[in-house]
Write an enzyme that holds these catalytic residues in place. Structure first.
Site, mmCIF file in Angstrom:
data_model
loop_
_atom_site.group_PDB
_atom_site.id
_atom_site.type_symbol
_atom_site.label_atom_id
_atom_site.label_comp_id
_atom_site.label_asym_id
_atom_site.label_seq_id
_atom_site.Cartn_x
_atom_site.Cartn_y
_atom_site.Cartn_z
ATOM 1 N N CYS A 116 0.866 3.477 3.102
ATOM 2 C CA CYS A 116 1.562 2.829 4.219
ATOM 3 C C CYS A 116 3.065 2.822 3.957
ATOM 4 O O CYS A 116 3.873 2.967 4.870
ATOM 5 C CB CYS A 116 1.085 1.390 4.390
ATOM 6 S SG CYS A 116 -0.700 1.209 4.328
ATOM 7 N N CYS B 65 0.846 -1.195 0.000
ATOM 8 C CA CYS B 65 0.000 0.000 0.000
ATOM 9 C C CYS B 65 0.884 1.249 0.000
ATOM 10 O O CYS B 65 1.734 1.415 0.866
ATOM 11 C CB CYS B 65 -0.873 -0.050 1.249
ATOM 12 S SG CYS B 65 -1.635 1.490 1.700
#
Ligand SMILES: *[C@@H]1O[C@H](CO)[C@@H](O)[C@H](O)[C@H]1NC(C)=O
Ligand SMILES: *[C@@H]1O[C@H](CO)[C@@H](O)[C@H](O)[C@H]1NC(C)=O
Length: 465
Positions: free
Chosen positions: A392, A389
């Site tokens: 992230c 991600c």
């Protein structure tokens, strides 16, 4: 008299019923003094929430600190990463003003204000990207000198992000760290590699994975379970500290995800906020086999380590030749003042580590440790390239680099203390802009987490009534 005694007993009994309370189960052991350190949680809470947190927020919203240069396109060097998840909330908006269509810019569309602001911010970031062109020849020479000095042997993280043409400026204020829906086996593999292969865990220690935990996609698999901590006891204090730092980082990330949880997601509204259930699943003593409170203590430990690094690095920022350069002299000057104020505050914090235990071995031992830490940290920063991600990955990279910078500072005490007050061509200690931005933003995350704990504490106690 008997009645009185009975009442008195009853009064004494009341607190004894508390252990079942949700608040108590998360926080009962998160109090009092912390191991390896002469400090207590309550003092940190008061110091952070009242003094440090508000000042730090102000600093981090300034132009110098909000733009972080990062390469989010590195390939994962350790395993084949599944193509980056298509989750909407994982996307990172890089600053490219050209991508905003003319039409949207000029229309009275309800988002135009937001878009215009984003545009201005992006132009600002472009300016930052062009810092070199507006520097005097003298400064440019100095920067070159610094770069040369800032040699590979001192770095705790991969350097390529700073030089890579793939790197982009990202506006951190436009890309907040919050719940993205990124979890499951992939997220699990990241933390698995970090704890299992990059925390100085002796090879001889084998521990079966906890099947209960891995099935649910919980991202704390390997820190739970009885006996896991026993191998820690055989390690020197610094390596034990390393594990706790990683665990503290993990806690901080999970506190953010629980505090900025996507609560509403429908056609007319998207709302982020506190999700107490999520918080409990990660930190409640009963739901985590006793690990939750330890994780929270590790967060405070991480806070103190970074705070100490800030205190130690003060002489570097006090050098007259140091500027928070964005090209706006007045604002730059004010921000430097605020920065120094913050660092002096960190220095004045009374409860630091016992200097005789941590990072204080003899010289040869210290340099070996530094090297161990450096290599491991570098490796962890590469693992961050495996985070599927993007959002992230952004915050993971920023926070590992920030912590890496804090460690670099703690291992360079002598060099920092010997920095000349008047400026010199070959300073013995240097920080790049990226290291500075990541150091303060990483500390900002931890500081926010400590502040959020106060919110969860009160939400949990209210939920009980
Ligand atoms: C770096 O991390 C990877 C993935 O966890 C691991 O396989 C490797 O052994 C590590 N390398 C070093 C030098 O620590
Ligand atoms: C809060 O988190 C839990 C998972 O821990 C989830 O099941 C629940 O739906 C979330 N609550 C809201 C309001 O989104």
């Amino acid at each position: 008299m008997k009645l009185f005694l009975f009442l008195a007993l009853l009064l004494v009994k009341i607190p004894a019923t508390l252990p079942s309370s949700a608040e108590h189960r998360c926080f009962c052991k998160v109090t009092g003094s912390l191991d390896d350190c002469a400090c207590d949680v309550e003092t940190i809470d008061a110091f952070n929430n009242k003094d440090m947190f508000p000042k730090l927020q102000k600093l981090l919203s300034s132009d110098y600190f909000r733009f972080y240069k990062v390469n989010l396109n590195n390939r994962c060097p350790f395993w084949t990463d599944n193509s980056h998840c298509g989750l909407r909330d994982c996307a990172v908006k890089p600053c490219t003003p050209n991508e905003v269509p003319e039409g949207i810019k000029s229309s009275t569309h309800k988002y135009s204000k937001e878009v215009n602001e984003a545009m201005m911010e992006c132009e600002m970031a472009e300016k930052l990207g062009a810092v070199d062109s507006s520097l005097s020849e003298e400064t440019r020479q100095a920067l070159l000198e610094w770069n040369r000095h800032d040699d590979e042997s001192e770095r705790f993280c991969m350097a390529d992000d700073e030089e890579s043409p793939d790197s982009q400026y990202v506006d951190l204020l436009l890309n907040p760290e919050r719940f993205t829906g990124y979890k499951g086996p992939e997220a699990w593999q990241i933390w698995n590699s970090i704890y299992e292969e990059n925390c100085f865990k002796p090879r001889t220690v084998k521990r079966p994975l906890n099947p209960l935990v891995s099935n649910s996609g919980e991202t704390f698999p390997l820190v739970s379970g009885r006996g896991f901590y026993s191998w820690l006891e055989g390690l020197c204090v610094e390596k034990r500290a390393f594990f706790r730092l990683v665990s503290g980082l993990h806690s901080s990330i999970n506190i953010h995800l629980s505090a900025r949880y996507l609560l509403e997601d429908n056609w007319f509204e998207r709302k982020w906020g506190h999700n107490v259930t999520e918080f409990q699943q990660r930190f409640d003593e009963d739901l985590t086999e006793g690990e939750g409170p330890k994780r929270l203590r590790n967060l405070y430990f991480l806070y103190l380590i970074e705070l100490r690094a800030l205190a130690k690095v003060l002489p570097f920022f006090e050098q007259p030749s140091f500027h928070l350069y964005t090209g706006q002299p007045k604002q730059d000057g004010e921000m430097k003042e605020l920065l120094l104020e913050l660092l002096r505050m960190a220095k004045s914090f009374p409860l630091h580590f016992d200097e005789t235990t941590l990072f204080a071995g003899d010289k040869r031992e210290a340099s070996r440790l530094k090297e161990d830490f450096r290599l491991t940290f570098k490796n962890i920063s590469r693992i961050m390239d495996c985070v599927g991600c993007f959002k992230c990955r952004l915050w993971g990279k920023l926070q590992t680099q920030g912590l890496g910078t804090a460690l670099k500072i703690l291992f360079s005490e002598r060099q920092i203390e010997s920095l000349p007050k008047t400026g010199s061509n070959t300073p013995a200690f240097q920080l790049s802009r990226q290291e500075i931005v990541s150091l303060f933003n990483a500390f900002g995350r931890i500081s926010t987490s400590v502040k959020e704990l106060e919110n969860f504490r009160s939400l949990l106690s209210k939920a009980e009534l």
